[in-house]
Design an enzyme around this catalytic site. Structure first.
Site, short mmCIF file in Angstrom:
data_model
loop_
_atom_site.label_atom_id
_atom_site.label_comp_id
_atom_site.label_asym_id
_atom_site.label_seq_id
_atom_site.Cartn_x
_atom_site.Cartn_y
_atom_site.Cartn_z
N GLU A 98 13.50 3.94 100.60
CA GLU A 98 13.25 4.57 101.91
C GLU A 98 14.54 5.08 102.54
O GLU A 98 15.57 4.43 102.47
CB GLU A 98 12.68 3.52 102.87
N CYS A 342 12.49 -2.16 107.76
CA CYS A 342 12.99 -1.76 106.45
C CYS A 342 12.02 -2.20 105.36
O CYS A 342 11.51 -3.30 105.37
CB CYS A 342 14.41 -2.29 106.25
#
Ligand code: SAH
Ligand code: SF4
Length: 356
Positions: A98, A342
């Site tokens: 990501e 996250c």
């Protein structure tokens, strides 16, 4: 044959490579400019390439000797307020990482991943819940910054800040992260100012000591979350390896060696680490340190039953830390609608895939 990535190379390494291939040092400047300044995904599209450099590049890419790190986007989401964009980028071995782009007050920040997954296993973290797949190479870290730069350039915006707070533990992949930063901060390349870079660590003590010894000019954030070894080990297993006494000693040493403040992160979990008693103990623990405390409300994850602190508890905690004389901020719950924590986008995608 082992294929190497041109994005893995610092400027000096690129120059040495081209010279060893019989090209002129000036060609390194042209290639660096195309790859690192213009963020081109196909450097052959650059009309400035002199014929010898073009021939070398065509030949070495075609033969598979050298490649580029251009990471295709496998999914992209934007927060409702349009200020946060999260991309899932695909690596050559189909791993997904990501990269998040955040833009508030016209200051644009990219949140970068350093590993596919993470070995540290913090219980509340979506990346920790996935386990560790592998370290990223410098080029795979640099490629995320190019991605963010290109996305922002399309909106006539400029990337100014970087935080290493995406998937993974940066100090567990120390060499690759530092090489990537040498590339990213190079003044004729991406040129992000070192003071605009923050590295966040779960508390990898040897890494903190190395940063201090090497006097790296980046900001350091340390994820603290608890004040006793028992409480910290329960949510941050890495604490068993690097207990609080060692961690805080390393932080003191870092302060003294570098003259830099440390930004401690505190993920606020209801009933776990958010009582006034906890706040008082944090203030005691940080005594003598040049420290800033960042309070982050927990983002809920599927693998952990904890929930975020109530607003009043967070405000009281904030006040107590400030009263004790430490600068302290509560991070806004921004971009929460794009699974801001996250590792959460990849985790969500996976669970959607697995849904019947
Ligand atoms: N591995 C590094 C950097 C990546 S995590 C580290 O742990 O510091 C970046 C930050 O996000 C850390 O402070 C981490 O504790 C925090 N974090 C992880 N999962 C979270 C969640 N679900 N909610 C809120 N903060 C979280
Ligand atoms: Fe790894 Fe940081 Fe997540 Fe802990 S919080 S599991 S160290 S990414």
């Amino acid at each position: 044959m082992n294929t190497h990535s041109l994005h893995d190379l610092t400027f000096d390494q690129m120059k040495a490579l081209l010279v060893s291939e019989g090209l002129r040092p000036l060609h390194a400047k042209t290639l660096w400019n195309a790859l690192q300044y213009h963020s081109l995904t196909d450097p052959l599209s650059c009309i400035e390439l002199a014929p010898p450099l073009r021939r070398w590049l065509e030949g070495s890419v075609k033969s598979g000797m050298w490649k580029l790190d251009v990471l295709p986007v496998s999914s992209d989401v934007r927060s409702n307020d349009g200020l946060t964009q999260k991309s899932l980028l695909k690596l050559a071995d189909n791993q997904e990482i990501e990269t998040v782009i955040m833009g508030y007050n016209n200051r644009h920040t990219a949140c970068i991943s350093t590993q596919a997954g993470c070995a540290m296993g913090c219980v509340f973290c979506a990346t920790g819940q996935m386990g560790f797949s592998r370290h990223l190479r410098p080029g795979e870290i640099v490629a995320q910054v190019h991605h963010a730069k290109r996305v922002l350039a399309e909106q006539q915006k400029r990337l100014r800040n970087l935080v290493f707070m995406g998937m993974g533990e940066p100090l567990h992949n120390y060499d690759a992260v530092m090489t990537a930063l040498d590339i990213i901060t190079h003044t004729s390349g991406i040129n992000i100012g070192p003071s605009k870079v923050s590295i966040s660590t779960v508390g990898v003590v040897p890494g903190i000591l190395r940063l201090a010894k090497e006097k790296r000019p980046y900001n350091l954030a340390v994820s603290l979350h608890a004040t006793t070894d028992e409480e910290r080990s329960a949510i941050v297993p890495a604490n068993q390896r690097w207990p609080l006494s060692d961690l805080l000693a390393a932080c003191r040493h870092y302060n003294a060696q570098t003259g830099r403040r440390i930004f401690f992160a505190w993920t606020m979990i209801h009933g776990v680490n958010d009582t006034p008693d906890h706040a008082k103990r944090v203030a005691e623990l940080l005594r003598g340190l040049d420290a800033h405390l960042n309070l982050i409300p927990l983002n809920r994850t599927t693998g952990y039953e904890g929930i975020e602190s109530a607003e009043e508890a967070a405000n009281e905690f904030h006040q107590l830390i400030q009263d004790a004389g430490y600068p302290c901020t509560i991070r806004q719950r921004r971009g929460i609608d794009v699974a801001a924590g996250c590792g959460q986008l990849r985790a969500e995608k996976k669970s959607r895939r697995q849904a019947p």
